[in-house]
Design an enzyme around this catalytic site. Structure first.
Site, PDB file in Angstrom:
ATOM      1  N   PHE A   1      -6.763 -12.065   0.788  1.00 25.99           N
ATOM      2  CA  PHE A   1      -6.870 -11.462   1.992  1.00 25.99           C
ATOM      3  C   PHE A   1      -7.923 -10.318   2.160  1.00 25.99           C
ATOM      4  O   PHE A   1      -8.720 -10.136   2.849  1.00 25.99           O
ATOM      5  CB  PHE A   1      -5.504 -10.859   2.470  1.00 25.99           C
ATOM      6  CG  PHE A   1      -5.219 -10.028   3.744  1.00 25.99           C
ATOM      7  CD1 PHE A   1      -5.451  -8.662   3.677  1.00 25.99           C
ATOM      8  CD2 PHE A   1      -5.186 -10.786   4.847  1.00 25.99           C
ATOM      9  CE1 PHE A   1      -5.373  -7.988   4.841  1.00 25.99           C
ATOM     10  CE2 PHE A   1      -5.020 -10.041   6.166  1.00 25.99           C
ATOM     11  CZ  PHE A   1      -5.333  -8.617   6.077  1.00 25.99           C
ATOM     12  N   ASN A   2      -7.574  -9.189   1.105  1.00 27.77           N
ATOM     13  CA  ASN A   2      -8.710  -8.085   1.001  1.00 27.77           C
ATOM     14  C   ASN A   2      -9.982  -8.426   1.096  1.00 27.77           C
ATOM     15  O   ASN A   2     -10.953  -7.768   1.452  1.00 27.77           O
ATOM     16  CB  ASN A   2      -8.013  -7.098  -0.129  1.00 27.77           C
ATOM     17  CG  ASN A   2      -6.833  -6.332   0.046  1.00 27.77           C
ATOM     18  OD1 ASN A   2      -6.369  -6.295   1.346  1.00 27.77           O
ATOM     19  ND2 ASN A   2      -6.514  -5.980  -0.997  1.00 27.77           N
TER      20      ASN A   2
ATOM     21  N   HIS B   1       1.380  -6.207  -4.995  1.00 31.57           N
ATOM     22  CA  HIS B   1       0.154  -6.411  -5.209  1.00 31.57           C
ATOM     23  C   HIS B   1      -0.518  -4.719  -5.514  1.00 31.57           C
ATOM     24  O   HIS B   1      -1.033  -4.683  -6.790  1.00 31.57           O
ATOM     25  CB  HIS B   1      -0.645  -6.765  -3.921  1.00 31.57           C
ATOM     26  CG  HIS B   1      -0.299  -8.297  -3.508  1.00 31.57           C
ATOM     27  ND1 HIS B   1      -0.352  -9.377  -4.341  1.00 31.57           N
ATOM     28  CD2 HIS B   1       0.465  -8.563  -2.206  1.00 31.57           C
ATOM     29  CE1 HIS B   1       0.007 -10.566  -3.449  1.00 31.57           C
ATOM     30  NE2 HIS B   1       0.574 -10.045  -2.330  1.00 31.57           N
ATOM     31  N   ASP B   2      -0.537  -4.008  -4.592  1.00 30.20           N
ATOM     32  CA  ASP B   2      -1.458  -2.947  -4.392  1.00 30.20           C
ATOM     33  C   ASP B   2      -1.050  -1.934  -5.494  1.00 30.20           C
ATOM     34  O   ASP B   2      -1.806  -1.328  -6.137  1.00 30.20           O
ATOM     35  CB  ASP B   2      -1.353  -2.201  -2.899  1.00 30.20           C
ATOM     36  CG  ASP B   2      -2.025  -3.015  -2.026  1.00 30.20           C
ATOM     37  OD1 ASP B   2      -1.722  -2.955  -0.900  1.00 30.20           O
ATOM     38  OD2 ASP B   2      -2.958  -3.852  -2.318  1.00 30.20           O
TER      39      ASP B   2
ATOM     40  N   ASN C   1      -4.032  -5.020   7.070  1.00 29.47           N
ATOM     41  CA  ASN C   1      -2.616  -5.624   7.304  1.00 29.47           C
ATOM     42  C   ASN C   1      -2.418  -5.469   8.978  1.00 29.47           C
ATOM     43  O   ASN C   1      -1.557  -6.332   9.377  1.00 29.47           O
ATOM     44  CB  ASN C   1      -1.840  -4.702   6.419  1.00 29.47           C
ATOM     45  CG  ASN C   1      -1.758  -5.343   5.021  1.00 29.47           C
ATOM     46  OD1 ASN C   1      -2.009  -6.427   4.863  1.00 29.47           O
ATOM     47  ND2 ASN C   1      -1.451  -4.349   4.275  1.00 29.47           N
TER      48      ASN C   1
ATOM     49  N   GLN D   1       7.514 -12.479   2.624  1.00 29.25           N
ATOM     50  CA  GLN D   1       6.855 -13.224   1.529  1.00 29.25           C
ATOM     51  C   GLN D   1       7.658 -14.596   1.364  1.00 29.25           C
ATOM     52  O   GLN D   1       7.070 -15.526   1.032  1.00 29.25           O
ATOM     53  CB  GLN D   1       6.819 -12.384   0.283  1.00 29.25           C
ATOM     54  CG  GLN D   1       6.025 -11.196   0.527  1.00 29.25           C
ATOM     55  CD  GLN D   1       4.379 -11.535   0.417  1.00 29.25           C
ATOM     56  OE1 GLN D   1       4.143 -12.586  -0.045  1.00 29.25           O
ATOM     57  NE2 GLN D   1       3.555 -10.819   0.884  1.00 29.25           N
TER      58      GLN D   1
ATOM     59  N   THR E   1      -7.126  -0.635  -1.935  1.00 27.07           N
ATOM     60  CA  THR E   1      -6.197  -1.618  -1.850  1.00 27.07           C
ATOM     61  C   THR E   1      -6.103  -2.427  -0.235  1.00 27.07           C
ATOM     62  O   THR E   1      -5.031  -3.024  -0.140  1.00 27.07           O
ATOM     63  CB  THR E   1      -4.736  -1.041  -1.946  1.00 27.07           C
ATOM     64  OG1 THR E   1      -4.426  -0.014  -0.979  1.00 27.07           O
ATOM     65  CG2 THR E   1      -4.840  -0.192  -3.373  1.00 27.07           C
TER      66      THR E   1
ATOM     67  N   ASP F   1       0.921  -1.097  -0.161  1.00 23.94           N
ATOM     68  CA  ASP F   1       0.008  -0.156  -0.150  1.00 23.94           C
ATOM     69  C   ASP F   1       0.818   1.262  -0.011  1.00 23.94           C
ATOM     70  O   ASP F   1       0.479   2.076  -0.789  1.00 23.94           O
ATOM     71  CB  ASP F   1      -0.895   0.024   1.263  1.00 23.94           C
ATOM     72  CG  ASP F   1      -1.626  -1.118   1.471  1.00 23.94           C
ATOM     73  OD1 ASP F   1      -1.303  -2.174   2.015  1.00 23.94           O
ATOM     74  OD2 ASP F   1      -2.865  -1.136   1.023  1.00 23.94           O
TER      75      ASP F   1
HETATM   76  O1  RIB Z   1      -3.502 -10.190  -0.643  1.00 29.53           O
HETATM   77  C1  RIB Z   1      -2.626  -8.954  -0.881  1.00 29.53           C
HETATM   78  C2  RIB Z   1      -3.393  -7.873  -0.258  1.00 29.53           C
HETATM   79  O2  RIB Z   1      -3.510  -7.848   1.080  1.00 29.53           O
HETATM   80  C3  RIB Z   1      -2.666  -6.445  -0.513  1.00 29.53           C
HETATM   81  O3  RIB Z   1      -3.389  -5.357  -0.349  1.00 29.53           O
HETATM   82  C4  RIB Z   1      -1.937  -6.532   0.960  1.00 29.53           C
HETATM   83  O4  RIB Z   1      -1.382  -5.066   1.242  1.00 29.53           O
HETATM   84  C5  RIB Z   1      -2.729  -6.922   1.854  1.00 29.53           C
HETATM   85  O5  RIB Z   1      -3.583  -5.713   2.170  1.00 29.53           O
HETATM   86 CA    CA Z   2      -3.236  -3.581   1.060  1.00 32.30          CA
END
Ligand code: RIB
Ligand code: CA
Length: 312
Positions: free
Chosen positions: A167-168, A241-242, A41, A229, A126, A17
């Site tokens: 996750f999000n 990702h973001d 997070n 990671q 994000t 992010d």
């Molecule tokens: O799965 C990845 C996402 O989850 C990303 O946005 C990371 O920052 C977490 O929020």
């Molecule tokens: Ca994120």
């Protein structure tokens, strides 16, 4: 029609992010109206402090930060401290924060800003989608003021929290359900492509050569993010990702999207929080999303480097 995209960035900083914030704040193609924070997070208090840390570091204290909901709509709260650390932004040594959060709640800010805007605004999320989901429920009239929703989240293949869910989305499936069914175009940058933009050591070295405050922060963020990671997923580099959301807004050619009908699984079974994307449109249901299916990895890092170079 201006080629500058007005956005509100709703995020849960979070290492990736933080990079998205730097790109959005620095690009001439984006007007970053404000940042709203999510519990994700880390706790909302920590992610909100982290947004201030990043803005202070890059000298953009003019961008307001609004603290959002303290947790998801229905399910129990989740965090990703195993990846982002105790602070949610472990790694870099930030100076004492002098910036302050806005008094107004993020949901109120989203509603008021959208309702007052003469032109539609792009909502970029994000993190979990709680704030936007709550805003839509609080004032449905904002929906027509949303130009589009650009999110990092979901996947049409595997998840990263459960085999089914990313996750999000799984942090607040009900909020995601509201956003995916609100009627505005959704552009979903899912794990299918974000796992292809791995920040391997060569990329870190490339950005380190820029030698400015943004690239220095990038390098320090990635030192932590890439380590966790690798420990957890075995990736040779952290999947960035973001920033896929912001890179797509800046350079749409970098990411290929496919129109699909997507539903969010809000049943409480094994696939709770899954983005069920009908890749082949076999169900012949109405298209409600554009799902990222490919990314030009070389161009992605070119754009990241170009945007980091904008800083002094
Ligand atoms: O799965 C990845 C996402 O989850 C990303 O946005 C990371 O920052 C977490 O929020
Ligand atoms: Ca994120």
């Amino acid at each position: 029609m201006s080629d500058i995209t007005k956005i509100i960035l709703d995020c849960d900083p979070g290492h990736d992010d933080a990079v998205a914030i730097m790109l959005a704040a620095g690009s001439p193609k984006i007007e970053l109206l404000g940042i709203t924070t999510e519990s994700g997070n880390q706790t909302i208090e920590k992610t909100s402090r982290n947004a201030l840390k990043v803005l202070q570091w890059i000298g953009r204290g003019d961008i307001p930060v609004y603290m959002g909901c303290k947790g998801p709509m229905v399910r129990e709260k989740m965090t990703a401290a195993d990846i982002h650390g105790e602070t949610g932004l472990d790694g870099p040594a930030f100076p004492e924060i002098t910036l302050k959060l806005q008094e107004k709640h993020a949901v109120q800010y989203i509603v008021e800003t959208l309702m007052a805007s003469e032109e539609p605004i792009t909502m970029v999320t994000t993190g979990p989608m709680t704030n936007l989901g709550m805003a839509i429920r609080m004032e449905p009239a904002i929906v027509e003021k949303i130009d589009k929703i650009v999110l990092m989240g979901g996947s049409y293949q595997n998840g990263n929290v459960t085999p089914a869910a990313e996750f999000n989305i799984i942090c607040d499936p009900e909020a995601a359900y509201i956003c995916f069914t609100c009627g505005r175009p959704v552009y979903m940058m899912g794990l299918d492509i974000t796992r292809k933009v791995l920040c391997v050591p060569e990329v870190v070295e490339r950005m380190k050569k820029i030698g400015n405050k943004a690239s220095d922060l990038f390098v320090d963020l990635m030192a932590h993010f890439c380590r966790t990671q690798k420990e957890i997923f075995g990736f040779p580099g952290g999947p960035l990702h973001d920033p896929c959301t912001i890179v797509w807004l800046i350079a749409p050619d970098v990411i290929t999207l496919k129109p699909m009908h997507t539903t969010i699984d809000i049943s409480r079974g094994e696939s709770y929080g899954r983005t069920n994307c009908d890749f082949f449109n076999y169900q012949k249901k109405s298209i409600n999303s554009n799902v990222a299916v490919a990314v030009d990895v070389d161009r992605y890092w070119d754009v990241i480097e170009e945007e980091l170079r904008r800083y002094s």
